[in-house]
Design a protein around this motif. Structure first.
Motif, mmCIF file in Angstrom:
data_model
loop_
_atom_site.group_PDB
_atom_site.id
_atom_site.type_symbol
_atom_site.label_atom_id
_atom_site.label_comp_id
_atom_site.label_asym_id
_atom_site.label_seq_id
_atom_site.Cartn_x
_atom_site.Cartn_y
_atom_site.Cartn_z
ATOM 1 N N ALA A 126 46.250 41.131 43.108
ATOM 2 C CA ALA A 126 45.180 40.385 43.779
ATOM 3 C C ALA A 126 45.212 38.926 43.325
ATOM 4 C CB ALA A 126 43.824 41.016 43.467
ATOM 5 N N ALA A 127 45.455 38.733 42.017
ATOM 6 C CA ALA A 127 45.500 37.365 41.490
ATOM 7 C C ALA A 127 46.690 36.607 42.062
ATOM 8 C CB ALA A 127 45.563 37.384 39.963
ATOM 9 N N VAL A 128 47.810 37.301 42.212
ATOM 10 C CA VAL A 128 49.003 36.637 42.759
ATOM 11 C C VAL A 128 48.757 36.239 44.210
ATOM 12 C CG1 VAL A 128 51.408 36.975 43.440
ATOM 13 C CG2 VAL A 128 50.657 37.665 41.162
ATOM 14 N N PHE A 129 48.090 37.112 44.956
ATOM 15 C CA PHE A 129 47.787 36.752 46.342
ATOM 16 C C PHE A 129 46.845 35.562 46.389
ATOM 17 C CE2 PHE A 129 48.772 41.373 47.361
ATOM 18 C CZ PHE A 129 50.032 41.056 47.820
ATOM 19 N N ALA A 130 45.830 35.588 45.528
ATOM 20 C CA ALA A 130 44.887 34.463 45.479
ATOM 21 C C ALA A 130 45.637 33.183 45.135
ATOM 22 C CB ALA A 130 43.796 34.740 44.446
ATOM 23 N N LEU A 131 46.605 33.352 44.213
ATOM 24 C CA LEU A 131 47.377 32.217 43.743
ATOM 25 C C LEU A 131 48.188 31.607 44.886
ATOM 26 C CD1 LEU A 131 49.285 32.836 40.434
ATOM 27 C CD2 LEU A 131 49.635 30.847 41.886
ATOM 28 N N SER A 132 48.821 32.466 45.672
ATOM 29 C CA SER A 132 49.644 31.954 46.759
ATOM 30 C C SER A 132 48.769 31.286 47.811
ATOM 31 C CB SER A 132 50.503 33.060 47.371
ATOM 32 O OG SER A 132 49.683 34.110 47.799
ATOM 33 N N ALA A 133 47.500 31.686 47.853
ATOM 34 C CA ALA A 133 46.574 31.046 48.779
ATOM 35 C C ALA A 133 46.016 29.754 48.187
ATOM 36 C CB ALA A 133 45.424 32.001 49.108
ATOM 37 N N GLY A 134 46.356 29.480 46.935
ATOM 38 C CA GLY A 134 45.985 28.205 46.334
ATOM 39 C C GLY A 134 44.731 28.238 45.500
ATOM 40 N N ALA A 135 44.103 29.418 45.381
ATOM 41 C CA ALA A 135 42.868 29.488 44.600
ATOM 42 C C ALA A 135 42.989 30.604 43.589
ATOM 43 C CB ALA A 135 41.683 29.759 45.508
ATOM 44 N N VAL A 136 42.753 30.298 42.336
ATOM 45 C CA VAL A 136 42.790 31.330 41.317
ATOM 46 C C VAL A 136 41.815 30.937 40.221
ATOM 47 C CG1 VAL A 136 44.797 30.304 40.140
ATOM 48 C CG2 VAL A 136 44.301 32.721 39.842
ATOM 49 N N ALA A 137 41.054 31.923 39.781
ATOM 50 C CA ALA A 137 40.081 31.648 38.722
ATOM 51 C C ALA A 137 40.805 31.575 37.385
ATOM 52 C CB ALA A 137 39.012 32.734 38.688
ATOM 53 N N ALA A 138 40.222 30.825 36.463
ATOM 54 C CA ALA A 138 40.860 30.587 35.166
ATOM 55 C C ALA A 138 41.049 31.863 34.368
ATOM 56 C CB ALA A 138 40.051 29.580 34.367
ATOM 57 N N GLN A 139 40.260 32.911 34.703
ATOM 58 C CA GLN A 139 40.343 34.165 33.945
ATOM 59 C C GLN A 139 41.249 35.202 34.606
ATOM 60 O OE1 GLN A 139 37.376 32.944 35.103
ATOM 61 N NE2 GLN A 139 36.643 31.881 33.274
ATOM 62 N N ASP A 140 41.743 34.916 35.794
ATOM 63 C CA ASP A 140 42.626 35.872 36.465
ATOM 64 C C ASP A 140 43.998 35.886 35.795
ATOM 65 O OD1 ASP A 140 40.700 36.518 38.312
ATOM 66 O OD2 ASP A 140 41.418 35.104 39.824
ATOM 67 N N ALA A 141 44.642 37.063 35.803
ATOM 68 C CA ALA A 141 45.979 37.166 35.226
ATOM 69 C C ALA A 141 46.967 36.372 36.063
ATOM 70 C CB ALA A 141 46.398 38.626 35.156
ATOM 71 N N ILE A 142 47.734 35.495 35.429
ATOM 72 C CA ILE A 142 48.745 34.722 36.175
ATOM 73 C C ILE A 142 50.150 34.924 35.624
ATOM 74 C CG2 ILE A 142 47.173 32.937 37.036
ATOM 75 C CD1 ILE A 142 48.263 31.099 34.773
ATOM 76 N N LEU A 143 50.248 35.527 34.425
ATOM 77 C CA LEU A 143 51.576 35.722 33.827
ATOM 78 C C LEU A 143 51.637 37.084 33.156
ATOM 79 C CD1 LEU A 143 54.361 34.467 32.988
ATOM 80 C CD2 LEU A 143 53.249 33.748 30.866
ATOM 81 N N THR A 144 52.707 37.829 33.427
ATOM 82 C CA THR A 144 52.950 39.096 32.749
ATOM 83 C C THR A 144 54.185 38.959 31.872
ATOM 84 O OG1 THR A 144 52.027 40.368 34.591
ATOM 85 C CG2 THR A 144 53.421 41.562 33.047
ATOM 86 N N VAL A 145 54.053 39.347 30.618
ATOM 87 C CA VAL A 145 55.189 39.356 29.703
ATOM 88 C C VAL A 145 55.442 40.803 29.332
ATOM 89 C CG1 VAL A 145 56.103 38.553 27.490
ATOM 90 C CG2 VAL A 145 54.559 37.076 28.819
ATOM 91 N N SER A 146 56.638 41.301 29.629
ATOM 92 C CA SER A 146 56.913 42.709 29.368
ATOM 93 C C SER A 146 58.183 42.901 28.561
ATOM 94 C CB SER A 146 56.991 43.488 30.682
ATOM 95 O OG SER A 146 57.990 42.946 31.502
ATOM 96 N N GLY A 147 58.160 44.003 27.791
ATOM 97 C CA GLY A 147 59.326 44.414 27.021
ATOM 98 C C GLY A 147 59.684 45.827 27.417
ATOM 99 N N ALA A 148 60.441 46.522 26.568
ATOM 100 C CA ALA A 148 60.899 47.862 26.893
ATOM 101 C C ALA A 148 59.726 48.793 27.190
ATOM 102 C CB ALA A 148 61.737 48.409 25.755
ATOM 103 N N ASP A 149 58.663 48.738 26.381
ATOM 104 C CA ASP A 149 57.573 49.684 26.569
ATOM 105 C C ASP A 149 56.191 49.043 26.446
ATOM 106 O OD1 ASP A 149 58.685 51.105 23.435
ATOM 107 O OD2 ASP A 149 57.656 49.222 23.860
ATOM 108 N N SER A 150 56.098 47.783 26.819
ATOM 109 C CA SER A 150 54.784 47.143 26.780
ATOM 110 C C SER A 150 54.736 46.019 27.806
ATOM 111 C CB SER A 150 54.511 46.573 25.388
ATOM 112 O OG SER A 150 55.414 45.510 25.143
ATOM 113 N N ALA A 151 53.518 45.719 28.228
ATOM 114 C CA ALA A 151 53.322 44.587 29.136
ATOM 115 C C ALA A 151 51.991 43.946 28.797
ATOM 116 C CB ALA A 151 53.342 45.041 30.586
ATOM 117 N N THR A 152 51.975 42.629 28.735
ATOM 118 C CA THR A 152 50.752 41.896 28.436
ATOM 119 C C THR A 152 50.538 40.880 29.537
ATOM 120 O OG1 THR A 152 51.343 42.066 26.103
ATOM 121 C CG2 THR A 152 49.567 40.547 26.651
ATOM 122 N N THR A 153 49.284 40.782 29.998
ATOM 123 C CA THR A 153 49.013 39.767 31.012
ATOM 124 C C THR A 153 48.167 38.649 30.401
ATOM 125 O OG1 THR A 153 47.036 40.929 31.775
ATOM 126 C CG2 THR A 153 49.106 41.392 32.943
#
Ligand SMILES: Nc1nc2c(c(=O)[nH]1)N[C@H]1C(S)=C(S)[C@@H](COP(=O)(O)O)O[C@H]1N2
Ligand SMILES: [Mo]
Length: 153
Positions: free
Chosen positions: A8-35
């Motif tokens: 949802a945040a990525v869609f909002a982002l592509s539309a040009g509007a995203v709140a400061a608290q929305d997830a914008i980056l995911t960092v993932s490894g073999a068995d974990s992911a952090t947004t």
């Protein structure tokens, strides 16, 4: 619509509007992911890179977080990070880049928050002017703009 908050945040982002608290980056490894939200990323220690770029006139000042701050401490030297952008552009970056150079995820340029319109909200920026070897097409392809994820492999 049945989407995850991240999508949802990525869609909002592509539309040009995203709140400061929305997830914008995911960092993932073999068995974990952090947004991370824009606020989360702004709360990390900020680092400035002053450099020329392929798309601006003269030297500009980028501020953002060091990419290595988001990666684990004991990654093997042959690990790679797959960086993916909003437009599905993808490139593999050796982790050694982030140890060797102060590569940042830039959140602003000359004090202006980067928006999806001008390569934001996150643009991978290398300290190119400080290291002649970075002035090379091999590195230009790693300046991923509109970055949405980093996947460690
Ligand atoms: N999101 C995204 N980032 C990208 C690309 C892209 O297509 N999408 N192209 C890469 C390539 S191939 C180069 S050479 C540099 C510089 O591209 P630019 O001059 O169009 O900004 O950005 C890199 N980052
Ligand atoms: Mo390119």
């Amino acid at each position: 619509m049945n989407t995850t908050p991240f999508l949802a945040a990525v869609f909002a982002l592509s539309a040009g509007a995203v709140a400061a608290q929305d997830a914008i980056l995911t960092v993932s490894g073999a068995d974990s992911a952090t947004t991370y939200s824009h606020d989360d990323l702004m709360a990390l220690p900020q680092h400035r890179v002053a450099t020329t770029t392929s798309v601006t006139d003269g030297v500009v000042a980028f501020d953002g977080f060091l990419i290595r701050a988001l990666l684990g401490d004991d990654l093997p030297d042959d690990a790679v990070v797959v960086a993916t952008a909003l437009n599905d552009y993808q490139v593999e970056i050796p982790v050694t880049d982030f140890a060797r150079y102060d590569v940042i995820g830039a959140l602003s340029m000359d004090g202006e928050t980067l928006s999806p319109r001008d390569k934001g909200p996150i643009w991978i920026v290398y300290p190119r002017d400080d290291h002649p070897e970075l002035q090379d097409i091999r590195y230009d392809t790693r300046w991923v703009w509109q970055l949405v994820s980093l996947q460690v492999q």
